[in-house]
Design a protein around this motif. Sequence first.
Motif, PDB file in Angstrom:
ATOM      1  N   THR A  11       0.784  -1.111  -0.093  1.00  0.00           N
ATOM      2  CA  THR A  11       0.034   0.153  -0.171  1.00  0.00           C
ATOM      3  C   THR A  11       0.795   1.236  -0.068  1.00  0.00           C
ATOM      4  OG1 THR A  11      -1.890   1.137   1.099  1.00  0.00           O
ATOM      5  CG2 THR A  11      -0.200  -0.040   2.565  1.00  0.00           C
ATOM      6  N   VAL A 159      -7.188  -0.341   2.214  1.00  0.00           N
ATOM      7  CA  VAL A 159      -6.462   0.788   1.787  1.00  0.00           C
ATOM      8  C   VAL A 159      -4.907   0.802   2.671  1.00  0.00           C
ATOM      9  CG1 VAL A 159      -6.154   3.247   1.484  1.00  0.00           C
ATOM     10  CG2 VAL A 159      -8.166   1.820   0.628  1.00  0.00           C
ATOM     11  N   GLY A 161      -3.380  -1.333   4.365  1.00  0.00           N
ATOM     12  CA  GLY A 161      -2.470  -2.516   4.271  1.00  0.00           C
ATOM     13  C   GLY A 161      -2.363  -3.267   5.725  1.00  0.00           C
ATOM     14  N   ILE A 335      -8.099  -2.445  -2.442  1.00  0.00           N
ATOM     15  CA  ILE A 335      -6.467  -3.034  -2.672  1.00  0.00           C
ATOM     16  C   ILE A 335      -5.724  -2.564  -3.975  1.00  0.00           C
ATOM     17  CG2 ILE A 335      -5.044  -5.306  -3.201  1.00  0.00           C
ATOM     18  CD1 ILE A 335      -7.077  -6.741  -1.114  1.00  0.00           C
ATOM     19  N   ALA A 338      -4.854   1.146  -3.398  1.00  0.00           N
ATOM     20  CA  ALA A 338      -3.875   1.235  -2.369  1.00  0.00           C
ATOM     21  C   ALA A 338      -2.566   1.378  -2.973  1.00  0.00           C
ATOM     22  CB  ALA A 338      -3.973   0.270  -1.210  1.00  0.00           C
ATOM     23  N   GLN A 339      -2.597   0.329  -4.145  1.00  0.00           N
ATOM     24  CA  GLN A 339      -1.118   0.239  -5.012  1.00  0.00           C
ATOM     25  C   GLN A 339      -0.947   1.277  -5.979  1.00  0.00           C
ATOM     26  OE1 GLN A 339      -0.530  -4.036  -6.116  1.00  0.00           O
ATOM     27  NE2 GLN A 339      -1.435  -4.601  -4.153  1.00  0.00           N
TER      28      GLN A 339
END
Length: 508
Positions: A11, A159, A161, A335, A338-339
Motif C-alpha cells: 500500500t 487501503v 494495508g 486493494i 492502495a497500490q
Amino acid sequence: MDPLAHLNLSTNFGAVDWVIVILFLVASTVAGLYAQRFIRTMSDYVVADRAVQAYLGVATIIATEMGLVTVMYSAQKGFTLGFAAFHIALIACIMALIVGRTGFIVVPLRRSGAMTIPEYYEQRYGRGVRVLGGLILAFSGILNMGMFLKADSLFVTAVMGIADPTALKLAMTIMLALVLLYTCLGGMMAVLVTDYLQFVVMGFSLVVVSVFLMLRLGWGDVVSGVENLLGPAGFNPLHEGSVGPTYVLWMCVLGLVSCGLWQTSALRASAAADEEVVKKTFSWGAVGFLIRFLVPYFWGLCALVYLGSQPALRDAFLHATGPGAQEVSLRAMPIALAQLVPAGLIGILTAGMLAAAMSTYNTYLHAWSAVLTQDVLAPLLGDKLTERGRIRFTQAFMVAQGIFLLVWGLWYQLGEDLWDYMALTGAVYFCGAIATLVGGLYWRGARKAGAYGSFACGFLALLGLGPVKDRLGITWSGEAIGLFALGMAIVVFVVGSVLTPRQPGEEG
C-alpha cells in the motif's frame, strides 16, 4: 481462513495520509456536535423543522446515497460485471428524474405532512397498519444496513494495508462510535450539517482519483482489459453469461424504490421547505443517483484490469470460489487503489470515503430510529411520550442498531454480491410498501386488509439470500424471487382491498 492471507499486498498509505484522515474525522465530529444547539423539538430532530432548501437537499441526498458502502458494492459490480453494470446507473438516474419531474409519491407524501412513511399509513389506513409498517420498515432497513460497517471497514483496512482480523473489528467499532456520537446528539440537524461537509470532501476525492486512474491506466487499456477478461458479457447485461433480462427488470424496481419509497429518501421530501423544493431536490438528485454508481463502477473496472494484469493477483481475485469469495471481490477495489494511488492522494481518498460512510450511517441510523420511536413505540403508548422522551428513545434505538451492526457484520457470510444482499433485504419492506403506499396515495379503494397481506408477502424475498437458498435447496435466482415476492404483494393488496369494505379510521 482469509483467501488473500498468502499474498504480500502493498500500500502507498503513509504518515501524511494518517494526518489527513484524523483531521477530517475531528472536523466532522465537531461539526456534528455543534448542530446540537439547534435542537428544540422532535420536528427539529427528525426533519430539521421542514426548512431544507433545494441546494442543501440535493447535496445531502447525494451524500447519503453515495456512501462508502455504495462505493464498495458498486465497485464490486464493476469488478464482476464490467461495463455491463452501467445499466444499473442509467436506470437509477431515469427513475429519479421521473420521480422529480412528476412528483410521483414524494409530492403527495410531503403534502400529507407525515414525517415518516408509516405515519402516512395511519392517516390512510389506521394505527395498526402504521405500527406493523413501521416494524417491517425498521426490520428491513436495519437488516439491509447490516453489512455496511463490515464493508466500510474492509475498505479502510485494505487501503491501509492492515491484514490483522482484530484491526477490522477495531475499525468497525471506532467508525460506529464517532457516527453515533454526533448523530445521537444532533439528529437531522447533525445529518444535514455533516452531510454538506462530507459532500464537499467526497466530491473532490471522487473527481481527482477518477482522473488519476484514467491517466494512469488509460481508457483504451481499460476497455481492452475488460474485453479480454470478461468478453461480450462484460459490455451487455443481456448477453449470455451476464445478468440477463430478469435482473434488468429487478433493477428498474430498485431504481424506483431507492428514490421514492426508501425511508432515507422520503425523509428528504419530508424535510423540504415546500413541494417545489421536493421536485427540484429529486430532479437534480437524479444526477447524484447516476454518479453514485458510475464512478465506483469505473473504479471496479480499473481494479479488474489492474489485478487481472498480474498473474498472482489474477488467480486470487478472479477465480475465488466457495466461502468468502464475495468478500474477496469486495476487497478488489480498495486493494488495487492502495497500490495505484500515490501517498497524499490516497489519504484524501480515504478521508473522502470516510465522509461518504459517515453521511450514510448518520442518515440510516437516524431514519430507522425515528421510525421505531414515531411509528411503533409512540402509537403503542398512546402518544403520551414527551418531545424529550421521543428524542431519548430515538437515541437509544440508534445505540441498539450500532450493536447489531457490529454483531451481524462479523457473523453473516455473504452468499451473493453486496448489492444483491441489500436489494433482497430491502425487498422485505418495499414489496409491501410499493402496493400499500402507492395504492394509498392514488387509489381510493385501497384498504387495510390489503396492506396487511402485502406486508406479509415481502418476507418471501428472504428466500433469495444465498445462505437461505443453500439451506433450502432453492434454485431460483435472487432477482426472480424478489420479483415473485413483489408480484404476490401487489396481487394480495388488490384482492384484499376489493374484498374488504371500508373500516373505521380508513380514508376512501
